[in-house]
Structures are given as C-alpha cells and as structure tokens.
Scaffold this active site. Structure first.
Site, PDB file in Angstrom:
ATOM      1  N   ASP A   1     -32.715  24.126  31.154  1.00 49.27           N
ATOM      2  CA  ASP A   1     -32.823  24.490  29.727  1.00 49.27           C
ATOM      3  C   ASP A   1     -34.208  24.278  29.138  1.00 49.27           C
ATOM      4  O   ASP A   1     -34.324  23.924  27.961  1.00 49.27           O
ATOM      5  CB  ASP A   1     -31.834  23.652  28.882  1.00 49.27           C
ATOM      6  CG  ASP A   1     -30.414  24.111  29.077  1.00 49.27           C
ATOM      7  OD1 ASP A   1     -30.212  25.197  29.641  1.00 49.27           O
ATOM      8  OD2 ASP A   1     -29.509  23.376  28.662  1.00 49.27           O
TER       9      ASP A   1
ATOM     10  N   ASP B   1     -20.969  16.584  28.410  1.00 50.57           N
ATOM     11  CA  ASP B   1     -22.158  17.306  27.950  1.00 50.57           C
ATOM     12  C   ASP B   1     -22.774  16.651  26.711  1.00 50.57           C
ATOM     13  O   ASP B   1     -23.911  16.959  26.353  1.00 50.57           O
ATOM     14  CB  ASP B   1     -21.796  18.747  27.572  1.00 50.57           C
ATOM     15  CG  ASP B   1     -21.310  19.547  28.758  1.00 50.57           C
ATOM     16  OD1 ASP B   1     -21.927  19.456  29.826  1.00 50.57           O
ATOM     17  OD2 ASP B   1     -20.304  20.270  28.617  1.00 50.57           O
TER      18      ASP B   1
HETATM   19  C1  BGC Z   1     -27.321  14.369  30.751  1.00 55.25           C
HETATM   20  C2  BGC Z   1     -27.775  13.550  31.928  1.00 55.25           C
HETATM   21  C3  BGC Z   1     -26.751  13.595  33.030  1.00 55.25           C
HETATM   22  C4  BGC Z   1     -26.414  15.030  33.367  1.00 55.25           C
HETATM   23  C5  BGC Z   1     -25.362  15.162  34.423  1.00 55.25           C
HETATM   24  C6  BGC Z   1     -26.955  15.745  31.176  1.00 55.25           C
HETATM   25  O1  BGC Z   1     -26.380  16.421  30.107  1.00 55.25           O
HETATM   26  O2  BGC Z   1     -28.300  14.391  29.751  1.00 55.25           O
HETATM   27  O3  BGC Z   1     -27.969  12.216  31.520  1.00 55.25           O
HETATM   28  O4  BGC Z   1     -27.231  12.929  34.158  1.00 55.25           O
HETATM   29  O5  BGC Z   1     -25.997  15.712  32.208  1.00 55.25           O
HETATM   30  O6  BGC Z   1     -24.107  14.794  33.968  1.00 55.25           O
END
Ligand code: BGC
Length: 594
Positions: free
Chosen positions: A309, A533
C-alpha cells in the site's frame, strides 16, 4: 491499509485492450501429438495426508519425444480415493481411474522437460499412492516417487499441508542462481508462530500447515519482539533457521516499515516519521539484507514482498483527491516511498537467492486507467531509484491483505444487460476489471510495457478472498438491470470495493500454490488469516497504530467507499493482533470449502 479511491472523469479503454491481448494469448490451441512419437515418462507422485483428505502433487517428466498435449492416467489402488479439485490440468475420474489432461499453457513438453500438476483429494480406508501411470496411453517406465537418485528436476508444487518429517527433496537451485518462479518445486515455510495461533482455534489444524508470510513491520521485528501483541518473538534469523529445519524451499517476508507508512489510512501507521529515510535504510533494510545474505541461508529461496500500500497512494491519495492526505503529499514530495522502495530492492535484490515482489494494489483500487498506467509508471520510477534496476524486481503482488474476489464466475466486464454495460453498475463503477485474476494478468502486461522484464511473475494474496458460505450466489443475478444482475451474481459480498478492514462475510481463499494461471507465479497467503486489519475502536498501543474508522462497524463511510457502511467486524484488536472471531468466520466461509 488497502485504501481505495473513487474516480471521476472520463476513462479510456487502454487497460482493457491489454487484458484482451493476454486472454487471446491464453486461448491458443495446440496441435495433437504426432502419431508415431516415442512417448516415455517419469512420474513423481507425492501426497500429504490427513484424516479423510490429502493434497497430491504429480510431476510429469517427459523422457521421450517432444509432446504437444498430454493425457496422464492412473488408477487409484483404493476405491475410496477421489480427486476433488485439481489445478494445472483438467481432471476427470471414473471409478478409480483418473485422467488429467494438459492445459493450453503446459501441454508442450520438450524432451527432458517437466511440469507439475496437483489436486486436493478425499480418501476413506487408506490412501496408498498409485503404482503405475500412463502418458498418452503409454505406461511410464520411470516408476513412482520418490526416485532413488536425487531428482534432477524440481520436485512438485508445495503441499498445502507439509509433512512433519524433514522432506527428502533437496533444494533445486544452485545457491545464488535465481529461478524463474521460486514457488515451483519448493515447499513453503510454515511460520510456527502463526501456526500455533491457528492450531489453538477449534478446527484450525485444517489450515494451520499453510505457508504464510512473516511481516517485518518494525525495526524490533528483525530480532524478534517477545512482548508485542501483533508480532512474534522470532526474529529474521530464527525464522530462517526454522525454515532450514523444516526443509522448506521458500520463505516469505513482508518488508513493511516505510517512513510515513500507510499514508492514506491510520490503522497501520508505523514507527518511522516521513523524514526518517536514513533510519529506514540503516536500521531496517541493511540489517535485514545482512541476515538474508548469510551463506548459511543460500539454499533457501527468500521472497520479499515489498512495502504494501505504498506507491499507489502517491497516485491516488494525495490532497486534492477525494480522501487524499497531507501525509501522502509529504512522502511524495520528499521521495521517501520511491527512494525507500528503490533502496530495499537494490539491497535485497543483490542477494542471489532473494526474490523481490513489489506490492501493486488490487483491482478495486487501480482498475481504472487513470490509476492503472500512472501506478505502473511510479513502480518503474521506484524500481530504478536509489541505484536499483528493474533486474531487482522478480514480480509483483496484488490483493495483499485485501478481499477482492479472485474470479467472479457469474458476470464478466464485457456483459451487457438491457443494452447497458455492467461497467455502469454501481458495484463496478466503470472499473475495467471485475476480479483480481484478470487485473493481475493485465497489470503484468502493462508493467512489462513500461520496462519491467518480460519474465516477471505475479502473486495474488488469496488468504481472505474466498467468499464461500451460505451467502455465496450460485448463479447470475436477475437481468432486470445492470445492478440487479451484478449484485445478485457477485460473489464478493462487500458493500463497496473500497472496504478493506476485517470484512464481514469473507472466507479463506485458494490455498497457496505455484503456477496457478498464466503469468501468475503463485497464489499466496501473505496476510496471515486471523490477524486483524485494525481495531474497531481506539486502542492505545506503542506500535504507532492509529484508529481508522473504516474498521468501525458503525461507521457510515466516506467518499472513498461511496459513503457505504464499513462492513467491518466488531470487537477487533489492533492491526496484526489475533482476532479469533474473524479466523472462525474465515474458516466457515472458506472457498474452496475446507
Ligand atoms: C499490521 C502489521 C501486521 C500485519 C500482518 C498489518 O496490518 O500493521 O503489524 O504484522 O498486518 O497481520
């Protein structure tokens, strides 16, 4: 993360033209085998079994004359063995006899060439391996697997459930030599930290042996962060050591710590401010590169997914655009994203056994040509920034951590209803793509046209885009209007394509596997299913993570999601933290079903 921006203004048909070329290329028919060719073959059949089910991989090696189209046949020893869902061939089963026919893209096999196919199956009683195979009607002399000599060609597709024993397949590429598709013939690393969380869930062991990516979402993750809620105690080195111990062929990391990270959303803001590019280079990328480059790990294919992103935000989410932000303006103006990505590509790509795949959004974000071409251009700019070249880019990934359907079986972008194109429907909203597979394939073509190497491959994150369960339509919608047709038939059940946070109704998608479609290196699970998320309300934390209302189920939306409800599940923890209720729903709505 996973922002989306609605577009206005005229859009040209450029992107669609690209897709047309690709589809036409995929439909080329192949002449049948010459009548007197001497056919001979070696077959390697492996299976990973669990009670009642299995995943099998079959590698066909042509040791006879060149083949143009092949049909593989075998008889299951046990009447309870069934093929349920296959890939890379058309499977049919009659009684215990199975036939697998080549597809247009893998029917041609030169002498000495191999191809791999696979399937998920069911069994009762026992699940013995077939002992004899035919290719185009001729019995293969090579016998069954494992071959007694070390194989000279890659072993089969990665199993979705790796065996617990160390594998017998040796790594297939000499250290330092990049293969075209690092997923082929290699077993994926199963992150034991994610596996433990999945195994702790009722029914979780059905999926916990799938390879998922390791997210390096902060500097502390390089050495492991035992006390973090959303990251494991293992550091990069421990994951690599564990991958060697598992006998894995490949391991996937996510490089995710750009200065001013997640500039258009709040849920995954990170630790580095927009001006901290020097720190990103010296304290984040350099140490990761140092570890990944250790000779001890040279037999592993190390796959890096680069900065989710980030670059598309510079195209669609600067201020002056609907929902645009000052943070995106800042990191565009100071070059933090472009130079950070270039630096990561150059440093990591210099390592012989490392494969970089840059994040390339998803169709619901970039599928309009006002975003499609400009994003390809900025990806190219980043790929040659900070001393990098396009040779450091092995490919791209789409749909990371998003929910876009892989394919929409009940409507096509070219469909019309009552003289109106489905592109006019509210859901499609003039997009040129209605699903992720067609988008990824067309974007690949576009990326090659702007200067990326012609052998790049795409990945698609299918961890949460399954859309199965009882709400899944079973046929097209009513042809009353374009909207009834699209809304009744679409399997993506979101309120709007711009919704990205903990989507209610989603399911696990295709299980990770290599070479699933033309131009696609693999379906992968980069977002580990069960990890949130973003929090559905403000939760104080020391990870820099904000509260984004797109994760709040009571939010009525904004310009970027057409002012629709967020569609998010309630009671979610901060991004990256384990979200049991979501994991359970993802399993319930899995498609293919578990
Ligand atoms: C988060 C990370 C996380 C990843 C996988 C992202 O949205 O910011 O901290 O490791 O998702 O779950």
């Amino acid at each position: 993360m996973n922002v989306w921006r609605r577009l206005s203004g005229p859009r040209r048909a450029m992107a669609l033209a690209g897709a047309g070329v690709l589809v036409a290329g995929g439909l080329v028919t192949i002449p049948v085998t010459a009548a007197h060719a001497a056919t001979q073959c070696d077959i390697a059949y492996t299976s990973n079994d669990w009670p009642g089910g299995f995943t099998a991989s079959v590698t066909i090696k042509n040791v006879g004359d060149p083949l143009n189209g092949w049909t593989l046949g075998w008889t299951f020893p046990n009447s309870g063995q069934r093929v349920q869902q296959g890939w890379s061939a058309t499977f049919t089963q009659s009684g215990s006899q199975v036939t697998a026919r080549s597809l247009s893209y893998n029917g041609t096999l030169a002498t000495g060439a191999s191809t791999s196919i696979g399937f998920n199956g069911a069994w009762s009683g026992s699940n013995p391996k077939p002992t004899s195979f035919t290719l185009n009607g001729v019995v293969c002399n090579g016998g069954t697997t494992p071959p007694t000599d070390p194989p000279t060609d890659p072993p089969t597709d990665p199993p979705t459930d790796p065996p617990t024993d160390p594998p017998t397949d040796p790594p297939t590429n000499p250290p330092g030599t990049k293969v075209d598709n690092p997923y082929v013939g290699a077993r994926g690393y199963v992150n034991p930290e994610w596996k433990a969380k999945a195994d702790a869930e009722a029914g979780g062991s059905r999926v916990s042996n799938n390879p998922t990516a390791v997210w390096l979402d902060r500097i502390a993750a390089i050495n492991g962060t035992p006390d973090s809620s959303s990251n494991g105690a293992f550091g990069v080195r421990q994951h690599l050591d564990e991958a060697l111990r598992q006998g894995a062929g490949y391991i996937q990391f996510v490089i995710y710590n750009l200065p001013g990270r997640d500039c258009s959303a709040l849920a995954s803001n990170g630790e580095l401010g927009p001006d901290e590019l020097p720190k990103y280079k010296a304290q984040y990328i350099d140490p990761i590169a140092a570890i990944q480059g250790e000779s001890k790990y040279s037999s592993l294919r190390i796959i890096n997914v680069i900065e989710i992103d980030s670059l598309p935000n510079l195209v669609t989410n600067t201020s002056g655009q609907p929902g645009g932000t000052v943070m995106c303006d800042t990191v565009k103006a100071n070059g933090a994203y472009v130079n950070g990505v270039g630096y990561a590509l150059a440093k990591l790509g210099a390592i012989g056994n490392v494969y970089n795949y840059i994040d390339a959004g998803h169709h619901g974000w970039l599928g309009w040509d006002s975003n499609f071409g400009p994003t390809a251009d900025i990806l190219k700019t980043a790929a040659v920034a900070s001393g990098s070249t396009v040779n450091n880019v092995h490919g791209f990934i789409t749909n990371t951590a998003n929910y876009s359907a892989l394919t929409e079986p009940y409507f096509k972008v070219t469909d019309n209803v009552n003289g109106q194109t489905v592109r006019q429907s509210k859901w499609v909203d003039w997009n040129f793509y209605v699903d992720e597979l067609s988008f990824a394939q067309a974007f690949r073509t576009k990326l090659v046209s702007v200067g990326f190497n012609s052998n790049i491959g795409m990945l698609i994150d299918t961890s949460r885009n399954g859309w199965g369960g009882s709400a899944r339509p079973t046929g097209p919608g009513a042809t009353t209007s374009v909207d009834t047709y699209v809304n009744g038939g679409r399997i993506d059940r979101r309120a709007h394509l711009g919704n990205w946070c903990n989507q209610a109704g989603a399911g696990l998608g295709e299980r990770p596997r290599a070479n699933p479609a033309t131009g696609i290196d693999a379906y992968v699970w980069v977002k580990p299913p069960g990890e949130s998320d973003g929090s559905s309300k403000e939760i104080p934390n020391n990870e820099g993570k904000g509260f984004d209302r797109m994760c709040d189920p009571t939010y009525g939306g904004n310009a970027r999601n057409g002012n629709n409800p967020s569609g998010a599940l309630g009671d979610a923890p901060i991004s990256g933290a384990w979200f049991s209720a979501q994991f359970q729903e993802l399993m319930r709505n899995a498609y293919p079903a578990l």
